[in-house]
Design a protein around this motif. Sequence first.
Motif, short mmCIF file in Angstrom:
data_model
loop_
_atom_site.label_atom_id
_atom_site.label_comp_id
_atom_site.label_asym_id
_atom_site.label_seq_id
_atom_site.Cartn_x
_atom_site.Cartn_y
_atom_site.Cartn_z
N VAL A 6 10.13 8.53 -0.75
CA VAL A 6 9.52 7.37 -0.10
C VAL A 6 8.50 7.81 0.95
O VAL A 6 7.39 7.27 1.02
N SER A 7 8.84 8.81 1.75
CA SER A 7 7.90 9.27 2.79
C SER A 7 6.67 9.93 2.17
O SER A 7 5.55 9.75 2.66
N VAL A 11 5.29 9.23 -0.85
CA VAL A 11 4.45 8.19 -1.44
C VAL A 11 3.75 7.40 -0.34
O VAL A 11 2.55 7.09 -0.44
N GLN A 12 4.46 7.09 0.73
CA GLN A 12 3.87 6.33 1.83
C GLN A 12 2.71 7.09 2.47
O GLN A 12 1.64 6.53 2.69
N THR A 13 2.90 8.37 2.76
CA THR A 13 1.82 9.14 3.39
C THR A 13 0.68 9.40 2.42
O THR A 13 -0.48 9.45 2.82
N PHE A 29 -0.38 7.32 -0.01
CA PHE A 29 -1.20 6.12 -0.11
C PHE A 29 -1.94 5.81 1.19
O PHE A 29 -2.99 5.17 1.17
N GLN A 30 -1.44 6.27 2.31
CA GLN A 30 -2.15 6.05 3.57
C GLN A 30 -3.39 6.92 3.67
O GLN A 30 -4.28 6.64 4.47
N GLU A 84 -6.38 4.61 2.53
CA GLU A 84 -6.66 3.33 3.17
C GLU A 84 -8.02 3.36 3.82
O GLU A 84 -8.41 4.35 4.44
#
Length: 128
Positions: free
Chosen positions: A87-88, A90-92, A94-95, A98
């Motif tokens: 999860v961490s 994938v989150q970083t 995709f960030q 942005e």
Amino acid sequence: MKQIFHQIVSSVMAFLLLASTVSWTVDKHICMGRVMDISFFAHADDCGMDMKMEKSCCDDESFTVQGQDDLKLSFENFSLDQQVFLVSFVQTYFQLFEIDSEELTPFSEYNPPPLIRDVQVLDQTFLI
């Protein structure tokens, strides 16, 4: 340059995969406490001394490094640590993509003050 880097990385990864899946057997011949011969794929040569005696000074040792047999990963059972990492990651990831919103500057509506005289030229102070 990028293509060469990708080829090097893929070659190194292929070599690591090959090295991790192959079993290695190392055979050593020890005579009087000293290693006389080491062999990785075949039987190590003896030193020529008679090993038929009851109390021999020579000894043969071999050990095997087992390779990985199962390369299929199971995505069904994730531990909590693996879930947190996934999860961490994938989150970083995709960030990274942005689009930053444009910040509003409060002084963009104002004009700069009028230049009455050029102080640097009058005082003859120049940045070098």
